[in-house]
Scaffold this motif. Structure first.
Motif, PDB file in Angstrom:
ATOM      1  N   THR A  80      63.263  83.441  61.284  1.00  0.00           N
ATOM      2  CA  THR A  80      63.324  82.699  60.393  1.00  0.00           C
ATOM      3  C   THR A  80      63.426  81.302  60.134  1.00  0.00           C
ATOM      4  OG1 THR A  80      62.433  85.370  59.502  1.00  0.00           O
ATOM      5  CG2 THR A  80      62.290  83.203  57.347  1.00  0.00           C
ATOM      6  N   TRP A  91      61.693  74.914  56.601  1.00  0.00           N
ATOM      7  CA  TRP A  91      61.418  73.334  56.089  1.00  0.00           C
ATOM      8  C   TRP A  91      61.566  73.161  54.836  1.00  0.00           C
ATOM      9  CZ3 TRP A  91      61.388  70.819  60.493  1.00  0.00           C
ATOM     10  CH2 TRP A  91      61.116  70.639  61.979  1.00  0.00           C
ATOM     11  N   SER A  98      59.173  79.369  58.520  1.00  0.00           N
ATOM     12  CA  SER A  98      58.479  79.653  59.612  1.00  0.00           C
ATOM     13  C   SER A  98      58.587  80.551  59.793  1.00  0.00           C
ATOM     14  CB  SER A  98      58.924  78.454  60.192  1.00  0.00           C
ATOM     15  OG  SER A  98      58.689  78.964  61.635  1.00  0.00           O
ATOM     16  N   LYS A 133      52.485  83.564  61.027  1.00  0.00           N
ATOM     17  CA  LYS A 133      51.798  82.529  60.376  1.00  0.00           C
ATOM     18  C   LYS A 133      52.510  81.929  59.859  1.00  0.00           C
ATOM     19  CE  LYS A 133      46.500  82.324  60.441  1.00  0.00           C
ATOM     20  NZ  LYS A 133      45.316  82.304  59.812  1.00  0.00           N
ATOM     21  N   ALA A 134      52.813  80.523  59.316  1.00  0.00           N
ATOM     22  CA  ALA A 134      54.245  80.102  58.338  1.00  0.00           C
ATOM     23  C   ALA A 134      53.329  80.374  56.748  1.00  0.00           C
ATOM     24  CB  ALA A 134      54.128  78.899  58.235  1.00  0.00           C
ATOM     25  N   TYR A 166      53.472  78.965  53.524  1.00  0.00           N
ATOM     26  CA  TYR A 166      53.667  77.587  52.497  1.00  0.00           C
ATOM     27  C   TYR A 166      53.603  78.029  51.162  1.00  0.00           C
ATOM     28  CZ  TYR A 166      51.946  75.537  56.982  1.00  0.00           C
ATOM     29  OH  TYR A 166      52.043  74.998  58.476  1.00  0.00           O
ATOM     30  N   ILE A 207      52.970  74.258  60.999  1.00  0.00           N
ATOM     31  CA  ILE A 207      54.279  74.368  61.370  1.00  0.00           C
ATOM     32  C   ILE A 207      54.016  75.625  62.544  1.00  0.00           C
ATOM     33  CG2 ILE A 207      56.684  75.844  60.717  1.00  0.00           C
ATOM     34  CD1 ILE A 207      55.924  75.535  58.150  1.00  0.00           C
ATOM     35  N   ASN A 208      54.869  75.332  63.955  1.00  0.00           N
ATOM     36  CA  ASN A 208      54.523  76.619  64.724  1.00  0.00           C
ATOM     37  C   ASN A 208      55.719  76.897  64.951  1.00  0.00           C
ATOM     38  OD1 ASN A 208      54.312  78.101  67.571  1.00  0.00           O
ATOM     39  ND2 ASN A 208      52.022  76.892  67.404  1.00  0.00           N
ATOM     40  N   HIS A 209      56.274  77.879  64.921  1.00  0.00           N
ATOM     41  CA  HIS A 209      57.150  79.251  65.112  1.00  0.00           C
ATOM     42  C   HIS A 209      56.813  80.345  66.652  1.00  0.00           C
ATOM     43  CE1 HIS A 209      61.381  81.288  63.608  1.00  0.00           C
ATOM     44  NE2 HIS A 209      61.266  81.182  64.897  1.00  0.00           N
ATOM     45  N   SER A 257      61.462  75.816  65.899  1.00  0.00           N
ATOM     46  CA  SER A 257      60.244  76.242  65.102  1.00  0.00           C
ATOM     47  C   SER A 257      59.616  74.460  64.988  1.00  0.00           C
ATOM     48  CB  SER A 257      60.741  76.214  63.527  1.00  0.00           C
ATOM     49  OG  SER A 257      59.724  76.182  62.651  1.00  0.00           O
ATOM     50  N   LEU A 303      57.383  70.833  62.907  1.00  0.00           N
ATOM     51  CA  LEU A 303      56.595  71.004  61.493  1.00  0.00           C
ATOM     52  C   LEU A 303      56.294  69.424  62.711  1.00  0.00           C
ATOM     53  CD1 LEU A 303      55.440  70.175  59.170  1.00  0.00           C
ATOM     54  CD2 LEU A 303      58.074  69.440  58.550  1.00  0.00           C
ATOM     55  N   CYS A 330      65.301  70.814  58.743  1.00  0.00           N
ATOM     56  CA  CYS A 330      64.535  72.373  58.894  1.00  0.00           C
ATOM     57  C   CYS A 330      66.215  72.573  58.282  1.00  0.00           C
ATOM     58  CB  CYS A 330      64.292  72.453  59.971  1.00  0.00           C
ATOM     59  SG  CYS A 330      65.734  72.083  61.580  1.00  0.00           S
TER      60      CYS A 330
END
Lengths: 117, 112
Positions: A32, A35, A50, A55-56, A58, A69-71, A77, A79, A94
């Protein structure tokens, strides 16, 4: 304490371009990451959570399509501020959550100052 | 808003004096943490206090938690010029899992 690396530390871009910010946990695995956005002399506002491989999540009022956002791994991660505009200029920070030994402590990156011209 | 509030917003003291900052929050918490931020930098974790604890110490730092009043205080004893920074409390609520919500922060200036 644990180390979280955030890159770049400062970016200046033209309006309409996209900017990617990376957040890496260097010495622990972080399922985890978070951001935040911080305006001058104000507190940190949580933008999104994230989660690795999913999926993040929000916070209310944060545009998902604007802040992608991609983790993709346990240590990274990203942004992406898409089609940045001057009002997106801010300090983005972050953090990575260390759950080991039930610590539940967030370790923060040094932040990225985004200036959109 | 789940954001906590801190007071004072700004505090200026002489080196060697003690500094006390307070944080109030609104709903039940899992734990509360204090962080420090130097200007334009990331945050550094200082101390964590769980909801079933009342007081914790770490070096020159002393944190108290009063869950009945939904408040916490951070005391820095024998302050140094290097303690000049912004201090934030972060609350982890019982019903939101791992999300942290930061207080408004106290800007501390320690005058040499």
């Amino acid at each position: 304490g644990a180390v979280v690396s955030q890159h770049p530390s400062w970016v200046i871009c033209k309006s309409g371009t996209s900017v990617k910010i990376e957040c890496r946990s260097l010495d622990f695995q972080a399922t985890t990451m978070f951001w935040y956005r911080q305006f001058p002399k104000q507190s940190l506002m949580l933008m999104a959570t994230s989660n690795e491989g999913s999926k993040a999540t929000y916070e209310q009022g944060v545009e998902k399509d604007k802040f992608l956002i991609n983790h993709a791994s346990l240590t990274l991660s990203t942004l992406t501020v898409t089609s940045a505009h001057p009002e997106d200029s801010s300090f983005y920070i972050c953090s990575a959550l260390d759950k080991s030994i039930a610590k539940n402590i967030q370790y923060f990156g040094a932040g990225t100052r985004l200036s959109v011209l | 808003s789940q954001q906590g509030e801190e007071d004072p917003q700004a505090l200026s003291i002489q080196e060697g004096e003690n500094a006390t900052m307070n944080c109030s929050y609104k709903t039940s918490i899992n734990n509360l943490q204090w962080y420090r931020q130097n200007s334009g930098r990331g945050l550094v974790h200082l101390i964590l206090i769980r909801s079933n604890e009342r007081e914790k110490h770490s070096g020159r730092l002393r944190v108290t938690l009063d869950t009945s009043k939904k408040s916490s205080s951070l005391l820095i004893t024998a302050s140094r010029a290097a303690d000049t920074a912004s201090y934030f409390c972060a609350t982890v609520f019982s019903n939101t899992g791992n999300q942290f919500y930061f207080g408004t922060g106290t800007s501390l200036t320690v005058i040499p």
